[in-house]
Design a protein around this motif. Structure first.
Motif, PDB file in Angstrom:
ATOM      1  N   ASP A   1       6.208 -18.522 -24.647  1.00  0.00           N
ATOM      2  CA  ASP A   1       7.259 -19.374 -25.189  1.00  0.00           C
ATOM      3  C   ASP A   1       6.716 -20.686 -25.734  1.00  0.00           C
ATOM      4  O   ASP A   1       7.480 -21.624 -25.985  1.00  0.00           O
ATOM      5  CB  ASP A   1       8.304 -19.687 -24.111  1.00  0.00           C
ATOM      6  CG  ASP A   1       9.157 -18.471 -23.783  1.00  0.00           C
ATOM      7  OD1 ASP A   1       9.105 -17.497 -24.554  1.00  0.00           O
ATOM      8  OD2 ASP A   1       9.868 -18.489 -22.771  1.00  0.00           O
ATOM      9  N   ARG A   2       5.412 -20.762 -25.951  1.00  0.00           N
ATOM     10  CA  ARG A   2       4.787 -21.977 -26.479  1.00  0.00           C
ATOM     11  C   ARG A   2       4.104 -21.646 -27.802  1.00  0.00           C
ATOM     12  O   ARG A   2       3.328 -20.704 -27.895  1.00  0.00           O
ATOM     13  CB  ARG A   2       3.777 -22.543 -25.483  1.00  0.00           C
ATOM     14  CG  ARG A   2       3.097 -23.820 -25.972  1.00  0.00           C
ATOM     15  CD  ARG A   2       2.164 -24.379 -24.917  1.00  0.00           C
ATOM     16  NE  ARG A   2       2.884 -24.757 -23.705  1.00  0.00           N
ATOM     17  CZ  ARG A   2       2.330 -25.406 -22.683  1.00  0.00           C
ATOM     18  NH1 ARG A   2       1.045 -25.713 -22.725  1.00  0.00           N
ATOM     19  NH2 ARG A   2       3.057 -25.718 -21.624  1.00  0.00           N
TER      20      ARG A   2
ATOM     21  N   ASN B   1      10.029 -28.920 -31.182  1.00  0.00           N
ATOM     22  CA  ASN B   1       8.998 -29.874 -30.778  1.00  0.00           C
ATOM     23  C   ASN B   1       9.721 -31.085 -30.197  1.00  0.00           C
ATOM     24  O   ASN B   1      10.515 -31.729 -30.882  1.00  0.00           O
ATOM     25  CB  ASN B   1       8.156 -30.283 -31.987  1.00  0.00           C
ATOM     26  CG  ASN B   1       7.225 -31.440 -31.679  1.00  0.00           C
ATOM     27  OD1 ASN B   1       7.515 -32.562 -32.069  1.00  0.00           O
ATOM     28  ND2 ASN B   1       6.145 -31.174 -30.990  1.00  0.00           N
TER      29      ASN B   1
ATOM     30  N   THR C   1       2.969 -28.841 -30.690  1.00  0.00           N
ATOM     31  CA  THR C   1       3.454 -27.814 -29.765  1.00  0.00           C
ATOM     32  C   THR C   1       4.974 -27.684 -29.841  1.00  0.00           C
ATOM     33  O   THR C   1       5.693 -28.690 -29.771  1.00  0.00           O
ATOM     34  CB  THR C   1       3.046 -28.150 -28.319  1.00  0.00           C
ATOM     35  OG1 THR C   1       1.608 -28.259 -28.246  1.00  0.00           O
ATOM     36  CG2 THR C   1       3.504 -27.066 -27.362  1.00  0.00           C
ATOM     37  N   TYR C   2       5.421 -26.444 -29.975  1.00  0.00           N
ATOM     38  CA  TYR C   2       6.860 -26.133 -30.017  1.00  0.00           C
ATOM     39  C   TYR C   2       7.189 -25.173 -28.889  1.00  0.00           C
ATOM     40  O   TYR C   2       6.369 -24.332 -28.511  1.00  0.00           O
ATOM     41  CB  TYR C   2       7.223 -25.487 -31.366  1.00  0.00           C
ATOM     42  CG  TYR C   2       7.039 -26.411 -32.548  1.00  0.00           C
ATOM     43  CD1 TYR C   2       8.133 -27.048 -33.137  1.00  0.00           C
ATOM     44  CD2 TYR C   2       5.776 -26.653 -33.076  1.00  0.00           C
ATOM     45  CE1 TYR C   2       7.967 -27.900 -34.220  1.00  0.00           C
ATOM     46  CE2 TYR C   2       5.606 -27.505 -34.158  1.00  0.00           C
ATOM     47  CZ  TYR C   2       6.691 -28.130 -34.729  1.00  0.00           C
ATOM     48  OH  TYR C   2       6.518 -28.971 -35.781  1.00  0.00           O
ATOM     49  N   TYR C   3       8.412 -25.307 -28.350  1.00  0.00           N
ATOM     50  CA  TYR C   3       8.864 -24.453 -27.252  1.00  0.00           C
ATOM     51  C   TYR C   3      10.057 -23.640 -27.715  1.00  0.00           C
ATOM     52  O   TYR C   3      10.931 -24.159 -28.434  1.00  0.00           O
ATOM     53  CB  TYR C   3       9.236 -25.297 -26.042  1.00  0.00           C
ATOM     54  CG  TYR C   3       8.062 -26.041 -25.440  1.00  0.00           C
ATOM     55  CD1 TYR C   3       7.300 -25.479 -24.409  1.00  0.00           C
ATOM     56  CD2 TYR C   3       7.696 -27.285 -25.940  1.00  0.00           C
ATOM     57  CE1 TYR C   3       6.231 -26.161 -23.867  1.00  0.00           C
ATOM     58  CE2 TYR C   3       6.608 -27.964 -25.401  1.00  0.00           C
ATOM     59  CZ  TYR C   3       5.882 -27.397 -24.375  1.00  0.00           C
ATOM     60  OH  TYR C   3       4.801 -28.078 -23.850  1.00  0.00           O
ATOM     61  N   LYS C   4      10.088 -22.382 -27.285  1.00  0.00           N
ATOM     62  CA  LYS C   4      11.161 -21.492 -27.726  1.00  0.00           C
ATOM     63  C   LYS C   4      12.467 -21.844 -27.043  1.00  0.00           C
ATOM     64  O   LYS C   4      12.514 -22.044 -25.815  1.00  0.00           O
ATOM     65  CB  LYS C   4      10.800 -20.031 -27.463  1.00  0.00           C
ATOM     66  CG  LYS C   4      11.743 -19.039 -28.151  1.00  0.00           C
ATOM     67  CD  LYS C   4      11.168 -17.632 -28.142  1.00  0.00           C
ATOM     68  CE  LYS C   4      11.993 -16.708 -29.030  1.00  0.00           C
ATOM     69  NZ  LYS C   4      11.409 -15.341 -29.106  1.00  0.00           N
TER      70      LYS C   4
ATOM     71  N   ARG D   1       7.518 -32.171 -24.104  1.00  0.00           N
ATOM     72  CA  ARG D   1       7.867 -30.966 -23.350  1.00  0.00           C
ATOM     73  C   ARG D   1       9.390 -30.877 -23.290  1.00  0.00           C
ATOM     74  O   ARG D   1      10.092 -31.880 -23.486  1.00  0.00           O
ATOM     75  CB  ARG D   1       7.298 -31.016 -21.931  1.00  0.00           C
ATOM     76  CG  ARG D   1       7.816 -32.167 -21.101  1.00  0.00           C
ATOM     77  CD  ARG D   1       7.125 -32.244 -19.743  1.00  0.00           C
ATOM     78  NE  ARG D   1       7.693 -33.286 -18.902  1.00  0.00           N
ATOM     79  CZ  ARG D   1       7.433 -34.579 -19.015  1.00  0.00           C
ATOM     80  NH1 ARG D   1       6.584 -34.992 -19.941  1.00  0.00           N
ATOM     81  NH2 ARG D   1       8.005 -35.465 -18.215  1.00  0.00           N
TER      82      ARG D   1
ATOM     83  N   TRP E   1      12.365 -22.724 -32.371  1.00  0.00           N
ATOM     84  CA  TRP E   1      11.249 -23.384 -31.694  1.00  0.00           C
ATOM     85  C   TRP E   1      11.345 -24.884 -31.916  1.00  0.00           C
ATOM     86  O   TRP E   1      11.431 -25.347 -33.053  1.00  0.00           O
ATOM     87  CB  TRP E   1       9.917 -22.859 -32.239  1.00  0.00           C
ATOM     88  CG  TRP E   1       9.732 -21.384 -32.064  1.00  0.00           C
ATOM     89  CD1 TRP E   1      10.253 -20.399 -32.851  1.00  0.00           C
ATOM     90  CD2 TRP E   1       8.995 -20.733 -31.033  1.00  0.00           C
ATOM     91  NE1 TRP E   1       9.874 -19.163 -32.376  1.00  0.00           N
ATOM     92  CE2 TRP E   1       9.097 -19.340 -31.259  1.00  0.00           C
ATOM     93  CE3 TRP E   1       8.238 -21.184 -29.951  1.00  0.00           C
ATOM     94  CZ2 TRP E   1       8.488 -18.399 -30.437  1.00  0.00           C
ATOM     95  CZ3 TRP E   1       7.626 -20.261 -29.127  1.00  0.00           C
ATOM     96  CH2 TRP E   1       7.750 -18.886 -29.363  1.00  0.00           C
TER      97      TRP E   1
END
Length: 281
Positions: A268-269, A180, A276-279, A185, A178
């Motif tokens: 996925d967030r 950031n 906020t982290y994205y997979k 984004r 994940w």
């Protein structure tokens, strides 16, 4: 620990605005305690309860954690002291004892606040048979210390605990990497050969309950192949174990201590205490 500041003095002296309360608990942790008469929960920043009274001096801080020893607790005391505004040194303990039928450790601290005001603090840490623990930290002026110490031990003597609720579903969903992103984004199309560019920091979670965290500085050092040869990067990465307490608390344990983060997982967030982290796919 930082110097006592005006904010904590105001907290200690301001009238309580909450309704009277008796038993309080920490959802998910399944840890409970009874407030001393006239005491109230003023604030609940994260897993921490900040207590005060409209007629009695001092302030009390109560927090649960995955504590099994004083070493686990000691890593958190600095964070609690920052909130309390306490700067000082240990003058008694730590001493092993028993409180409310639980293994426990007690210690006392002293410090000097602004205006050369002497501040004293008392800490009691209780360890349950469920792998959890409770820290109670009390702070007051020197002339009120023995009164506050009595209140702290009164509260600690009411602690009861049951096994914590572990969120196994979210733990399984968390497996993976994940990131950031500095831009807030993910890029429209990540470059396969350098996808870490633009990443502020990232977490790698494993189904086994282990995790790794890396900052952008450490990721850049890894890309150059010199991360292992840079002692200055010691605080830019960590690894350890993790679990999730039901109700949305991610607990990370590493040689650097314990961190408890508010977690919100939506597809996925991943939200961690406001970040906020994205997979990574």
């Amino acid at each position: 620990m930082r110097t006592l500041h005006a904010a904590i003095i105001a907290l200690m002296l301001a009238p309580a605005l909450c309704e009277a309360q008796t038993e309080r608990d920490f959802p998910g942790w399944n840890v409970r305690y009874v407030l001393p008469a006239t005491w109230y929960v003023r604030q609940t920043p994260g897993r921490l309860h900040v207590l005060g009274s409209d007629s009695e001096p001092g302030a009390l801080f109560v927090a649960p954690g995955l504590y099994t020893s004083f070493e686990d607790v000691n890593a958190d005391l600095g964070a609690f002291a920052d909130i309390a505004g306490l700067a000082g040194r240990e003058v008694e303990g730590p001493v092993d004892t028993t409180i409310a039928g639980y293994r426990a450790v007690v210690a006392s601290y002293t410090g000097v606040g602004r205006g050369n005001q002497t501040v004293q603090a008392r800490m009691a840490a209780l360890f349950t048979e469920h792998g959890t623990g409770v820290v109670v930290l009390g702070m007051s002026s020197a002339d009120q210390y023995w009164f506050l110490k009595q209140k702290l031990h009164e509260l600690a003597g009411t602690v009861t605990a049951e096994p914590p609720e572990i969120d196994l579903v979210t733990i399984a969903l968390l497996e993976g990497t994940w990131a950031n992103y500095l831009a807030g984004r993910p890029p429209a199309q990540e470059a396969a050969d350098d996808w870490t560019r633009g990443v502020g920091d990232l977490y790698e979670f494993e189904a086994s309950g282990h995790y790794r965290w890396k900052s952008s500085v450490y990721l850049a050092a890894e890309a150059r192949g010199d991360a292992l040869d840079a002692p200055r990067l010691a605080d830019q990465h960590e690894s350890g174990t993790f679990t999730i307490i039901a109700g949305g608390t991610l607990v990370l344990k590493s040689p650097n201590g314990q961190r408890a983060l508010v977690i919100v997982l939506e597809g996925d967030r991943l939200g961690l205490s406001g970040r906020t982290y994205y997979k990574r796919r």
